[in-house]
Every structure is written in structure tokens, then in C-alpha cells.
Design an enzyme around this catalytic site. Structure first.
Site, mmCIF file in Angstrom:
data_model
loop_
_atom_site.group_PDB
_atom_site.id
_atom_site.type_symbol
_atom_site.label_atom_id
_atom_site.label_comp_id
_atom_site.label_asym_id
_atom_site.label_seq_id
_atom_site.Cartn_x
_atom_site.Cartn_y
_atom_site.Cartn_z
ATOM 1 N N GLY A 77 2.046 1.819 -3.506
ATOM 2 C CA GLY A 77 0.924 2.223 -4.357
ATOM 3 C C GLY A 77 0.524 3.669 -4.134
ATOM 4 O O GLY A 77 0.102 4.363 -5.065
ATOM 5 N N ARG A 78 0.665 4.149 -2.917
ATOM 6 C CA ARG A 78 0.299 5.538 -2.602
ATOM 7 C C ARG A 78 1.290 6.540 -3.179
ATOM 8 O O ARG A 78 1.042 7.739 -3.151
ATOM 9 C CB ARG A 78 0.176 5.712 -1.092
ATOM 10 C CG ARG A 78 -0.995 4.930 -0.538
ATOM 11 C CD ARG A 78 -0.969 4.865 0.969
ATOM 12 N NE ARG A 78 -1.859 3.809 1.422
ATOM 13 C CZ ARG A 78 -2.738 3.965 2.382
ATOM 14 N NH1 ARG A 78 -2.872 5.115 3.002
ATOM 15 N NH2 ARG A 78 -3.497 2.955 2.734
ATOM 16 N N GLU B 150 7.038 -6.054 -12.586
ATOM 17 C CA GLU B 150 6.760 -5.165 -13.725
ATOM 18 C C GLU B 150 6.423 -3.792 -13.144
ATOM 19 O O GLU B 150 5.278 -3.513 -12.829
ATOM 20 C CB GLU B 150 5.600 -5.714 -14.533
ATOM 21 C CG GLU B 150 5.830 -7.133 -15.021
ATOM 22 C CD GLU B 150 4.539 -7.858 -15.357
ATOM 23 O OE1 GLU B 150 4.618 -8.804 -16.149
ATOM 24 O OE2 GLU B 150 3.473 -7.494 -14.847
ATOM 25 N N SER C 60 0.818 -1.205 0.000
ATOM 26 C CA SER C 60 0.000 0.000 0.000
ATOM 27 C C SER C 60 0.859 1.266 0.000
ATOM 28 O O SER C 60 0.572 2.224 -0.707
ATOM 29 C CB SER C 60 -0.922 -0.016 1.221
ATOM 30 O OG SER C 60 -1.592 1.204 1.365
ATOM 31 N N ASP D 100 2.572 -19.661 -9.983
ATOM 32 C CA ASP D 100 2.058 -21.036 -10.054
ATOM 33 C C ASP D 100 2.650 -21.947 -8.983
ATOM 34 O O ASP D 100 3.788 -21.748 -8.546
ATOM 35 C CB ASP D 100 2.412 -21.655 -11.414
ATOM 36 C CG ASP D 100 1.495 -21.201 -12.520
ATOM 37 O OD1 ASP D 100 0.279 -21.363 -12.378
ATOM 38 O OD2 ASP D 100 1.999 -20.689 -13.537
ATOM 39 N N GLN E 277 14.508 -18.533 -12.499
ATOM 40 C CA GLN E 277 15.006 -17.227 -12.952
ATOM 41 C C GLN E 277 15.696 -16.492 -11.817
ATOM 42 O O GLN E 277 15.322 -16.595 -10.665
ATOM 43 C CB GLN E 277 13.881 -16.384 -13.551
ATOM 44 C CG GLN E 277 12.832 -15.925 -12.569
ATOM 45 C CD GLN E 277 11.693 -15.191 -13.260
ATOM 46 O OE1 GLN E 277 11.575 -15.154 -14.484
ATOM 47 N NE2 GLN E 277 10.831 -14.599 -12.468
ATOM 48 N N THR F 268 10.060 -11.673 -10.936
ATOM 49 C CA THR F 268 10.229 -10.468 -11.742
ATOM 50 C C THR F 268 9.060 -9.532 -11.469
ATOM 51 O O THR F 268 7.907 -9.949 -11.470
ATOM 52 C CB THR F 268 10.305 -10.813 -13.244
ATOM 53 O OG1 THR F 268 11.503 -11.579 -13.477
ATOM 54 C CG2 THR F 268 10.341 -9.560 -14.106
ATOM 55 N N LYS G 61 9.110 -21.535 -18.850
ATOM 56 C CA LYS G 61 10.204 -20.702 -19.347
ATOM 57 C C LYS G 61 10.837 -19.763 -18.329
ATOM 58 O O LYS G 61 11.854 -19.163 -18.610
ATOM 59 C CB LYS G 61 9.756 -19.940 -20.585
ATOM 60 C CG LYS G 61 8.513 -19.119 -20.416
ATOM 61 C CD LYS G 61 8.075 -18.549 -21.754
ATOM 62 C CE LYS G 61 6.638 -18.163 -21.707
ATOM 63 N NZ LYS G 61 5.859 -18.669 -22.772
#
Length: 190
Positions: A109-110, A133, A106, A123, A177, A131, A173
Site C-alpha cells: 500500500g505504501r 484486483e 502495508s 465467503d 477458480q 483473484t 460462480k
């Protein structure tokens, strides 16, 4: 059902769920999630004069991205409208009877920073760093510091363990990672 702090600690202690290294378990284990920290490596897109990226051409990703490592104590600056890939410090291993969601904290996000565009779902069977984004939806640049708690991992119990969890048997894939990993959409079988 979402795992509580008590369940999270029990699963971590049992060892079938792995999230680490946790720098401060008392701080990072929340009532219904585990806070994850931002690593110091980022993949940035250098796109000012690119008409488009061809998702099926892996050379496009190499041409239009660069890796940036932020030294300890320095910040990565997210400018308005900018998108970059980051990753968690923590490596996770999700057992076959759990599924996870990565959500932004939060407090982040603020500041108009989001941590995933669409890849918030982890999964059963996934192993590796997550990763992120990263996008700045605001109108002001924001400094992000490696090591800061940026996201939270929420774990859900499935009705039964997955028969074919994420991993090599599925041709997954992004298994194992490390660091931010650009799209591997070009490896999809149509």
C-alpha cells in the site's frame, strides 16, 4: 473475532482450514493473518479505444482482456492508473464457520498499490485461488514480482456455521477458480 496466529496454526493443522502451499509458514503466518503470495499470471485490460464494457456480454471480456504469464525472475509492471487481475499462489479452503477478508500488505500500500477494489470478502465454503484486483493509484510505475507476499488473509469466526456455504449448491460462480478470473457478472440471474 479475528483468529490469532495460534488459532490459525491450530486450524491449519486440524485441516478444516486450508491455505497453501505456504513456502515459509513462520514468515507467512502473522500475528492475526496469513500473508499470501502473488502468482505469475495476470489478466490485463486492453482498453485505450473502448467506449465501454458491457457487463452482460461475456464476449466483451474476451475481446478486451488478455492473459499475461510472467517468467520466473521477471516482474509485472503496474503503470499509474492501470488495473489488472492477479491471483494468489495459495489455494484456500474456508470452512463454514469462518469468513475471510483479503487485505493489502502495508508495504504494498505504501507503494500506492491496492489489491482489491471491492472483492476483499471471502465467503465461508469458498475453495480456490483468490483473484486480486490490482490497481496502481500512484504516479510512478511499480514492479510486482511473482512469489512476493502481496496480501494478507484475515479470518473471522462467525456466530454459527453457514447453513448454505459458498459452493455448487448456491450456484457459486467462482468456486474452485485457478488463476485470475474475470467478471462472471453475465451469469447472474436477475
Amino acid at each position: 473475532m479475528i483468529l490469532s496466529d495460534r488459532d490459525l496454526r491450530a486450524r491449519l493443522q486440524h485441516g478444516d482450514l486450508e491455505v497453501g502451499p505456504l513456502s515459509d509458514p513462520e514468515l507467512q503466518i502473522q500475528p492475526a493473518s496469513i500473508d499470501l503470495r502473488l502468482s505469475n499470471r495476470f489478466v490485463v485490460y486492453k482498453l485505450p479505444h473502448v467506449p465501454c464494457i458491457d457487463a452482460r456480454d461475456p464476449a466483451d471480456l474476451d475481446r478486451y482482456t488478455t492473459v499475461v504469464d510472467i517468467p520466473d525472475g521477471d516482474a509485472f509492471i503496474m503503470h499509474p492508473g492501470e488495473f489488472a487481475l492477479g491471483s494468489t499462489v495459495e489455494v484456500v479452503r474456508i470452512p463454514s464457520d469462518l469468513v475471510a477478508r483479503v487485505e493489502g500488505r502495508s508495504s504494498i500500500g505504501r507503494l500506492a498499490i491496492v489489491v482489491h477494489a471491492t472483492a476483499g470478502f471471502i465467503d465461508p465454503g469458498f475453495e480456490g485461488q483468490i483473484t486480486l484486483e490490482l490497481s496502481n493509484l500512484g504516479r510512478c510505475a511499480v514492479k510486482l514480482y511473482p512469489g512476493m507476499r502481496i496480501s494478507q488473509l484475515v479470518l473471522h469466526t462467525m456466530t454459527s456455521p453457514a447453513e448454505r456455504p459458498y459452493g455448487p449448491a448456491r450456484g457459486s460462480k467462482y468456486q474452485h477458480q485457478r488463476g485470475p478470473v474475470p467478471s462472471r457478472l453475465h451469469t447472474d440471474k436477475d
